[in-house]
Design a protein around this motif. Sequence first.
Motif, PDB file in Angstrom:
ATOM      1  N   GLY A 148      29.925 -41.356 -21.541  1.00  0.00           N
ATOM      2  CA  GLY A 148      30.670 -40.284 -20.890  1.00  0.00           C
ATOM      3  C   GLY A 148      30.915 -40.615 -19.424  1.00  0.00           C
ATOM      4  O   GLY A 148      30.097 -41.260 -18.772  1.00  0.00           O
ATOM      5  N   VAL A 149      32.032 -40.169 -18.896  1.00  0.00           N
ATOM      6  CA  VAL A 149      32.430 -40.556 -17.540  1.00  0.00           C
ATOM      7  C   VAL A 149      31.838 -39.611 -16.496  1.00  0.00           C
ATOM      8  O   VAL A 149      31.776 -38.397 -16.694  1.00  0.00           O
ATOM      9  CB  VAL A 149      33.963 -40.595 -17.419  1.00  0.00           C
ATOM     10  N   VAL A 150      31.418 -40.203 -15.392  1.00  0.00           N
ATOM     11  CA  VAL A 150      30.818 -39.481 -14.268  1.00  0.00           C
ATOM     12  C   VAL A 150      31.578 -39.822 -12.994  1.00  0.00           C
ATOM     13  O   VAL A 150      31.833 -41.002 -12.724  1.00  0.00           O
ATOM     14  CB  VAL A 150      29.338 -39.883 -14.082  1.00  0.00           C
ATOM     15  N   ALA A 151      31.938 -38.810 -12.219  1.00  0.00           N
ATOM     16  CA  ALA A 151      32.465 -39.044 -10.876  1.00  0.00           C
ATOM     17  C   ALA A 151      31.281 -38.999  -9.919  1.00  0.00           C
ATOM     18  O   ALA A 151      30.627 -37.960  -9.782  1.00  0.00           O
ATOM     19  CB  ALA A 151      33.494 -37.991 -10.501  1.00  0.00           C
ATOM     20  N   GLU A 159      33.420 -42.928  -7.051  1.00  0.00           N
ATOM     21  CA  GLU A 159      33.243 -44.055  -7.959  1.00  0.00           C
ATOM     22  C   GLU A 159      33.101 -43.501  -9.367  1.00  0.00           C
ATOM     23  O   GLU A 159      32.275 -42.618  -9.620  1.00  0.00           O
ATOM     24  CB  GLU A 159      31.992 -44.855  -7.583  1.00  0.00           C
ATOM     25  N   TYR A 160      33.919 -43.984 -10.294  1.00  0.00           N
ATOM     26  CA  TYR A 160      33.784 -43.556 -11.681  1.00  0.00           C
ATOM     27  C   TYR A 160      32.801 -44.470 -12.401  1.00  0.00           C
ATOM     28  O   TYR A 160      32.914 -45.695 -12.354  1.00  0.00           O
ATOM     29  CB  TYR A 160      35.141 -43.541 -12.379  1.00  0.00           C
ATOM     30  N   ALA A 161      31.825 -43.859 -13.028  1.00  0.00           N
ATOM     31  CA  ALA A 161      30.787 -44.572 -13.758  1.00  0.00           C
ATOM     32  C   ALA A 161      30.685 -43.968 -15.148  1.00  0.00           C
ATOM     33  O   ALA A 161      31.359 -42.976 -15.468  1.00  0.00           O
ATOM     34  CB  ALA A 161      29.454 -44.459 -13.019  1.00  0.00           C
ATOM     35  N   VAL A 162      29.841 -44.554 -15.983  1.00  0.00           N
ATOM     36  CA  VAL A 162      29.583 -43.998 -17.310  1.00  0.00           C
ATOM     37  C   VAL A 162      28.104 -43.627 -17.416  1.00  0.00           C
ATOM     38  O   VAL A 162      27.265 -44.144 -16.669  1.00  0.00           O
ATOM     39  CB  VAL A 162      29.956 -44.982 -18.437  1.00  0.00           C
ATOM     40  N   VAL A 163      27.790 -42.719 -18.317  1.00  0.00           N
ATOM     41  CA  VAL A 163      26.392 -42.444 -18.645  1.00  0.00           C
ATOM     42  C   VAL A 163      25.874 -43.663 -19.401  1.00  0.00           C
ATOM     43  O   VAL A 163      26.337 -43.956 -20.504  1.00  0.00           O
ATOM     44  CB  VAL A 163      26.264 -41.175 -19.498  1.00  0.00           C
ATOM     45  N   ILE A 201      29.176 -35.657 -10.852  1.00  0.00           N
ATOM     46  CA  ILE A 201      29.927 -34.732 -11.705  1.00  0.00           C
ATOM     47  C   ILE A 201      30.125 -35.412 -13.052  1.00  0.00           C
ATOM     48  O   ILE A 201      30.858 -36.401 -13.164  1.00  0.00           O
ATOM     49  CB  ILE A 201      31.286 -34.351 -11.083  1.00  0.00           C
ATOM     50  N   VAL A 202      29.462 -34.886 -14.076  1.00  0.00           N
ATOM     51  CA  VAL A 202      29.471 -35.506 -15.398  1.00  0.00           C
ATOM     52  C   VAL A 202      30.412 -34.711 -16.298  1.00  0.00           C
ATOM     53  O   VAL A 202      30.147 -33.538 -16.590  1.00  0.00           O
ATOM     54  CB  VAL A 202      28.053 -35.531 -16.010  1.00  0.00           C
ATOM     55  N   PHE A 203      31.488 -35.335 -16.721  1.00  0.00           N
ATOM     56  CA  PHE A 203      32.466 -34.650 -17.550  1.00  0.00           C
ATOM     57  C   PHE A 203      31.979 -34.566 -18.995  1.00  0.00           C
ATOM     58  O   PHE A 203      31.408 -35.516 -19.529  1.00  0.00           O
ATOM     59  CB  PHE A 203      33.816 -35.367 -17.479  1.00  0.00           C
ATOM     60  N   LYS A 204      32.225 -33.429 -19.632  1.00  0.00           N
ATOM     61  CA  LYS A 204      31.726 -33.173 -20.979  1.00  0.00           C
ATOM     62  C   LYS A 204      32.643 -33.750 -22.056  1.00  0.00           C
ATOM     63  O   LYS A 204      33.861 -33.880 -21.868  1.00  0.00           O
ATOM     64  CB  LYS A 204      31.605 -31.664 -21.220  1.00  0.00           C
ATOM     65  N   ASN A 205      32.027 -34.051 -23.197  1.00  0.00           N
ATOM     66  CA  ASN A 205      32.751 -34.350 -24.449  1.00  0.00           C
ATOM     67  C   ASN A 205      33.801 -35.445 -24.302  1.00  0.00           C
ATOM     68  O   ASN A 205      34.971 -35.272 -24.650  1.00  0.00           O
ATOM     69  CB  ASN A 205      33.398 -33.070 -25.001  1.00  0.00           C
ATOM     70  N   ASN A 206      33.381 -36.584 -23.773  1.00  0.00           N
ATOM     71  CA  ASN A 206      34.286 -37.725 -23.662  1.00  0.00           C
ATOM     72  C   ASN A 206      33.466 -39.001 -23.709  1.00  0.00           C
ATOM     73  O   ASN A 206      32.253 -38.991 -23.509  1.00  0.00           O
ATOM     74  CB  ASN A 206      35.075 -37.659 -22.354  1.00  0.00           C
ATOM     75  N   GLN A 207      34.129 -40.122 -23.961  1.00  0.00           N
ATOM     76  CA  GLN A 207      33.493 -41.436 -23.932  1.00  0.00           C
ATOM     77  C   GLN A 207      34.515 -42.486 -23.518  1.00  0.00           C
ATOM     78  O   GLN A 207      35.607 -42.541 -24.087  1.00  0.00           O
ATOM     79  CB  GLN A 207      32.917 -41.810 -25.298  1.00  0.00           C
ATOM     80  N   ALA A 216      38.454 -48.759 -18.151  1.00  0.00           N
ATOM     81  CA  ALA A 216      38.605 -47.621 -19.069  1.00  0.00           C
ATOM     82  C   ALA A 216      37.989 -46.371 -18.461  1.00  0.00           C
ATOM     83  O   ALA A 216      38.532 -45.266 -18.582  1.00  0.00           O
ATOM     84  CB  ALA A 216      37.964 -47.947 -20.414  1.00  0.00           C
ATOM     85  N   ALA A 217      36.847 -46.523 -17.787  1.00  0.00           N
ATOM     86  CA  ALA A 217      36.189 -45.382 -17.163  1.00  0.00           C
ATOM     87  C   ALA A 217      37.027 -44.813 -16.024  1.00  0.00           C
ATOM     88  O   ALA A 217      37.106 -43.587 -15.849  1.00  0.00           O
ATOM     89  CB  ALA A 217      34.809 -45.786 -16.654  1.00  0.00           C
ATOM     90  N   VAL A 218      37.656 -45.688 -15.244  1.00  0.00           N
ATOM     91  CA  VAL A 218      38.490 -45.225 -14.129  1.00  0.00           C
ATOM     92  C   VAL A 218      39.706 -44.458 -14.651  1.00  0.00           C
ATOM     93  O   VAL A 218      40.043 -43.375 -14.166  1.00  0.00           O
ATOM     94  CB  VAL A 218      38.934 -46.407 -13.247  1.00  0.00           C
ATOM     95  N   THR A 219      40.362 -45.000 -15.653  1.00  0.00           N
ATOM     96  CA  THR A 219      41.553 -44.350 -16.209  1.00  0.00           C
ATOM     97  C   THR A 219      41.212 -42.988 -16.795  1.00  0.00           C
ATOM     98  O   THR A 219      41.879 -41.977 -16.515  1.00  0.00           O
ATOM     99  CB  THR A 219      42.194 -45.237 -17.285  1.00  0.00           C
ATOM    100  N   LEU A 220      40.155 -42.956 -17.619  1.00  0.00           N
ATOM    101  CA  LEU A 220      39.748 -41.693 -18.218  1.00  0.00           C
ATOM    102  C   LEU A 220      39.213 -40.742 -17.154  1.00  0.00           C
ATOM    103  O   LEU A 220      39.510 -39.544 -17.166  1.00  0.00           O
ATOM    104  CB  LEU A 220      38.687 -41.950 -19.293  1.00  0.00           C
ATOM    105  N   GLY A 221      38.435 -41.264 -16.222  1.00  0.00           N
ATOM    106  CA  GLY A 221      37.862 -40.419 -15.182  1.00  0.00           C
ATOM    107  C   GLY A 221      38.922 -39.759 -14.324  1.00  0.00           C
ATOM    108  O   GLY A 221      38.800 -38.574 -13.968  1.00  0.00           O
TER     109      GLY A 221
END
Length: 232
Positions: A148-151, A159-163, A201-207, A216-221
């Motif tokens: 899941g993507v985190v700002a 910075e966009y990161a993933v869990v 900031i952790v966005f819900k229900n995404n990967q 991919a994380a930057v685009t989705l984020g």
Amino acid sequence: MRTRTLALTASAGAALLATALLPTNATARESGPQRAQEGTVSAADLLAKVTSCSQISNGKYRTDEESSATVPVCGKNGAVFWKADMDIDCDGRITTQCNADTDPWFQDDTAFHQSDGKPLSAENLPYVVVPSSSSIWNYAGAGIKGGGVVAVIHNDKVEYAVVGDTGPDKIIGEASYATAKALGIDPDPETGGTDSGVTYIVFKNNQASPIESHGAAVTLGDSLAKKFLQDN
């Protein structure tokens, strides 16, 4: 600090000049602390949406073993967030900067894996560590998934990161070597990090797919951040 001398060709010099002239909201995928703002949503706009906390955790977290529990997990439409410190996680694949010699607490695995089944690379992939599920808070029950993507916001940078990993169930505020480096935070796993001033900031229900693709994380984020601003 290691230094190196670069011999620039005329074309390389022109490319560097062009990069320097990019607007501050240009999407940049290069690694390193001096990269431009990721995505098109500013840190200020995101922070304006998380000035107050509607607590969803049953208790609060410590930022370190010796600190008191002061950090709640807060809920918003489409996301959860917390404001904490940043400890450096170097766990995962063995690399030059992340290994048992550089990190006294090194573990050669992460809770979530790459698409090829291998552990994530803390040195190369911006990822965030969430607390293991407990009576305080269950991240999975809140719609948070591995990948899941985190700002991650620090000093007006996003910075966009993933869990990418899970940590102690009573401590919060940790991210990978690559996340810290990109935000200009000392990424040394033993002595680096920062004591405060980081918003997650952790966005819900995404990967992000694949999880190991920062692009991919930057685009989705960026897309999720725009929706977050609209919905809150």
